[in-house]
Design a protein around this motif. Structure first.
Motif, mmCIF file in Angstrom:
data_model
loop_
_atom_site.group_PDB
_atom_site.id
_atom_site.type_symbol
_atom_site.label_atom_id
_atom_site.label_comp_id
_atom_site.label_asym_id
_atom_site.label_seq_id
_atom_site.Cartn_x
_atom_site.Cartn_y
_atom_site.Cartn_z
ATOM 1 N N PHE A 113 43.296 39.074 45.438
ATOM 2 C CA PHE A 113 43.322 40.508 45.724
ATOM 3 C C PHE A 113 44.668 40.958 46.300
ATOM 4 O O PHE A 113 45.229 41.981 45.866
ATOM 5 N N LEU A 114 45.239 40.215 47.252
ATOM 6 C CA LEU A 114 46.491 40.650 47.880
ATOM 7 C C LEU A 114 47.667 40.681 46.900
ATOM 8 O O LEU A 114 48.434 41.649 46.906
ATOM 9 N N PRO A 115 47.858 39.663 46.040
ATOM 10 C CA PRO A 115 48.921 39.803 45.038
ATOM 11 C C PRO A 115 48.733 40.996 44.108
ATOM 12 O O PRO A 115 49.713 41.602 43.670
ATOM 13 N N VAL A 116 47.480 41.336 43.808
ATOM 14 C CA VAL A 116 47.220 42.515 42.983
ATOM 15 C C VAL A 116 47.738 43.776 43.672
ATOM 16 O O VAL A 116 48.441 44.597 43.067
ATOM 17 N N LEU A 117 47.422 43.949 44.948
ATOM 18 C CA LEU A 117 47.890 45.122 45.681
ATOM 19 C C LEU A 117 49.409 45.166 45.745
ATOM 20 O O LEU A 117 50.027 46.222 45.557
ATOM 21 N N ALA A 118 50.038 44.011 46.002
ATOM 22 C CA ALA A 118 51.494 43.959 46.095
ATOM 23 C C ALA A 118 52.145 44.304 44.765
ATOM 24 O O ALA A 118 53.120 45.070 44.712
ATOM 25 N N ALA A 119 51.633 43.761 43.665
ATOM 26 C CA ALA A 119 52.229 44.002 42.357
ATOM 27 C C ALA A 119 52.069 45.461 41.934
ATOM 28 O O ALA A 119 52.969 46.042 41.315
ATOM 29 N N ARG A 120 50.941 46.063 42.251
ATOM 30 C CA ARG A 120 50.747 47.468 41.910
ATOM 31 C C ARG A 120 51.691 48.358 42.712
ATOM 32 O O ARG A 120 52.259 49.321 42.186
ATOM 33 N N GLY A 121 51.872 48.027 43.997
ATOM 34 C CA GLY A 121 52.684 48.885 44.855
ATOM 35 C C GLY A 121 54.176 48.696 44.690
ATOM 36 O O GLY A 121 54.929 49.669 44.644
ATOM 37 N N VAL A 122 54.619 47.454 44.579
ATOM 38 C CA VAL A 122 56.056 47.163 44.556
ATOM 39 C C VAL A 122 56.617 47.168 43.143
ATOM 40 O O VAL A 122 57.677 47.737 42.883
ATOM 41 N N ALA A 123 55.906 46.511 42.218
ATOM 42 C CA ALA A 123 56.437 46.339 40.865
ATOM 43 C C ALA A 123 55.924 47.385 39.873
ATOM 44 O O ALA A 123 56.362 47.398 38.727
ATOM 45 N N ALA A 124 55.002 48.238 40.287
ATOM 46 C CA ALA A 124 54.447 49.281 39.411
ATOM 47 C C ALA A 124 53.839 48.690 38.149
ATOM 48 O O ALA A 124 53.949 49.263 37.068
ATOM 49 N N LEU A 125 53.195 47.531 38.287
ATOM 50 C CA LEU A 125 52.533 46.892 37.155
ATOM 51 C C LEU A 125 51.020 47.096 37.273
ATOM 52 O O LEU A 125 50.478 47.078 38.386
ATOM 53 N N PRO A 126 50.318 47.276 36.161
ATOM 54 C CA PRO A 126 48.881 47.623 36.195
ATOM 55 C C PRO A 126 47.988 46.412 36.448
ATOM 56 O O PRO A 126 47.147 46.043 35.607
ATOM 57 N N TYR A 127 48.158 45.802 37.619
ATOM 58 C CA TYR A 127 47.318 44.659 37.999
ATOM 59 C C TYR A 127 45.937 45.133 38.439
ATOM 60 O O TYR A 127 45.787 46.211 39.032
ATOM 61 N N ASN A 128 44.943 44.290 38.168
ATOM 62 C CA ASN A 128 43.569 44.520 38.596
ATOM 63 C C ASN A 128 43.043 43.249 39.260
ATOM 64 O O ASN A 128 43.426 42.139 38.893
ATOM 65 N N TRP A 129 42.153 43.439 40.235
ATOM 66 C CA TRP A 129 41.487 42.290 40.848
ATOM 67 C C TRP A 129 40.300 41.908 39.976
ATOM 68 O O TRP A 129 39.410 42.724 39.710
ATOM 69 N N ALA A 130 40.319 40.659 39.493
ATOM 70 C CA ALA A 130 39.278 40.185 38.587
ATOM 71 C C ALA A 130 38.961 38.729 38.910
ATOM 72 O O ALA A 130 39.700 37.826 38.505
ATOM 73 N N PRO A 131 37.896 38.466 39.674
ATOM 74 C CA PRO A 131 37.500 37.076 39.904
ATOM 75 C C PRO A 131 37.381 36.319 38.582
ATOM 76 O O PRO A 131 36.873 36.851 37.586
ATOM 77 N N SER A 132 37.896 35.093 38.573
ATOM 78 C CA SER A 132 38.062 34.347 37.324
ATOM 79 C C SER A 132 37.572 32.916 37.483
ATOM 80 O O SER A 132 37.487 32.383 38.590
ATOM 81 N N ARG A 133 37.293 32.287 36.337
ATOM 82 C CA ARG A 133 36.976 30.868 36.317
ATOM 83 C C ARG A 133 37.718 30.233 35.148
ATOM 84 O O ARG A 133 37.732 30.778 34.040
ATOM 85 N N VAL A 134 38.337 29.088 35.423
ATOM 86 C CA VAL A 134 39.053 28.336 34.396
ATOM 87 C C VAL A 134 38.490 26.922 34.377
ATOM 88 O O VAL A 134 38.382 26.274 35.413
ATOM 89 N N ASP A 135 38.132 26.449 33.192
ATOM 90 C CA ASP A 135 37.645 25.078 33.020
ATOM 91 C C ASP A 135 38.473 24.396 31.946
ATOM 92 O O ASP A 135 38.673 24.955 30.862
#
Length: 257
Positions: A113-135
Motif C-alpha cells: 500500500f505505501l509504495p502505491v501511495l508514493a508512486a501516485r503522489g511523486v511519480a504521477a503513475l496510476p498505481y493501485n493497491w491490489a493484494p496479490s499471490r504468486v506461485d
C-alpha cells in the motif's frame, strides 16, 4: 498514426546509459502477454505529445506480471520488505515528439500500500493497491501463476489471474519480441506536461511461454477495450536489474516540425 519525426531504432540494449539512477530495482519472474490492436483505439489514451508506436501495421497492449524486488533510491541499498512486491500492469507503446520510443502505463497493480501511495503522489503513475499471490517461478518447464484483486482506489474488485508454463530460452529474439520488451523510457502526464522517464537494464533473457489460464478485467478497467481473446504473443523471463534516471519534459513539437 505517426509522429512528425522518424522513431528511433528498436535496440535490444539501451541507446544511452542512465548516468545517475533516481531509482533502482530488480524485476523477477516476468510474464509478458500482448495483443495487437488498431492504433486508433488506443491513441486517445496516450498523454499529449505521444502517439502509438507501430509494429507490423498495428500497435500493442501489454499485460505484464513480475515480482518487484528491493526497490531503492539513488545510491541507497534496496528496501528489504516494503520494496519487494508483486506487480501487474497494463501498458501501451508510444513514440514522442523527439522520436523516442516508450511505454505508457494505464494501470499498475501492486500489493504494497505505501509504495502505491508514493508512486501516485511523486511519480504521477496510476498505481493501485491490489493484494496479490504468486506461485512458482519462471524457469524452463515450470509453471508460474499471478493473481491480483484491486482494493484502492478502484475500480474495486478489478482482477487478473494468469498461469503460464515457461519454455526454452530464445537464442535470437525476433523483431517483435525486441519491440515489446526493449523499451528504454516511459511517458506519463504530469501537471506541467508530459514527461519522459528513461531507464536502462541488460539485454532481456527471453523464453517462450505457453498460456495455460487467463481471466482478467484489468484491461477494461484501464479503459483499453477489446482485450477479450487469446494474446498474440506470450513471453517470459527470469528477470533483470533496472535503473531509472531523472525525467524531463517533452518539447511541444519536434524541431522543424
Amino acid at each position: 498514426m505517426s509522429t512528425s519525426v522518424r522513431p528511433e531504432p528498436v535496440r535490444p540494449v539501451p541507446p544511452e546509459p542512465v548516468r545517475w539512477a533516481l531509482l533502482h530495482q530488480h524485476w523477477a519472474d516476468v510474464v509478458f502477454l500482448h495483443w495487437k490492436v488498431d492504433p486508433d483505439v488506443v491513441a486517445p489514451l496516450l498523454p499529449p505529445g505521444t502517439t502509438p508506436d507501430l509494429h507490423d501495421g498495428g500497435t500493442w497492449v501489454g499485460l505484464i506480471h513480475f515480482r518487484m524486488q528491493r526497490l531503492g533510491f539513488g545510491p541507497l541499498p534496496g528496501i528489504p520488505w516494503l520494496g519487494s512486491f508483486a506487480e501487474t500492469n497494463i501498458r501501451l507503446y508510444s513514440v514522442d515528439t523527439e522520436g523516442r520510443r516508450g511505454v505508457v502505463f494505464r494501470s499498475l497493480d501492486a500489493e504494497r500500500f505505501l509504495p502505491v501511495l508514493a508512486a501516485r503522489g511523486v511519480a504521477a503513475l496510476p498505481y493501485n493497491w491490489a493484494p496479490s499471490r504468486v506461485d512458482g517461478r519462471v524457469a524452463e518447464g515450470e509453471e508460474i501463476s499471478y493473481r491480483t484483486v484491486r482494493r484502492f482506489p478502484g475500480p474495486r474488485g478489478a482482477f487478473s489471474r494468469t498461469r503460464v508454463r515457461t519454455g526454452a530460452a530464445i537464442a535470437e529474439p525476433d523483431p517483435l519480441s525486441h519491440f515489446l520488451t526493449a523499451r528504454w523510457a516511459l511517458h506519463t502526464r504530469r501537471p506541467l506536461g508530459t514527461v519522459r522517464w528513461p531507464n536502462d537494464h541488460p539485454r532481456w533473457d527471453l523464453h517462450t511461454a505457453e498460456l495455460l489460464d487467463l481471466e482478467q478485467d484489468v484491461a477494461a478497467a484501464a479503459g483499453v477495450p477489446g482485450i477479450d481473446r487469446a494474446p498474440d504473443s506470450v513471453l517470459s523471463s527470469p528477470g533483470l536489474p533496472v535503473r531509472f534516471g531523472p525525467w524531463h519534459r517533452l518539447r511541444r513539437s519536434a524541431p522543424g516540425a
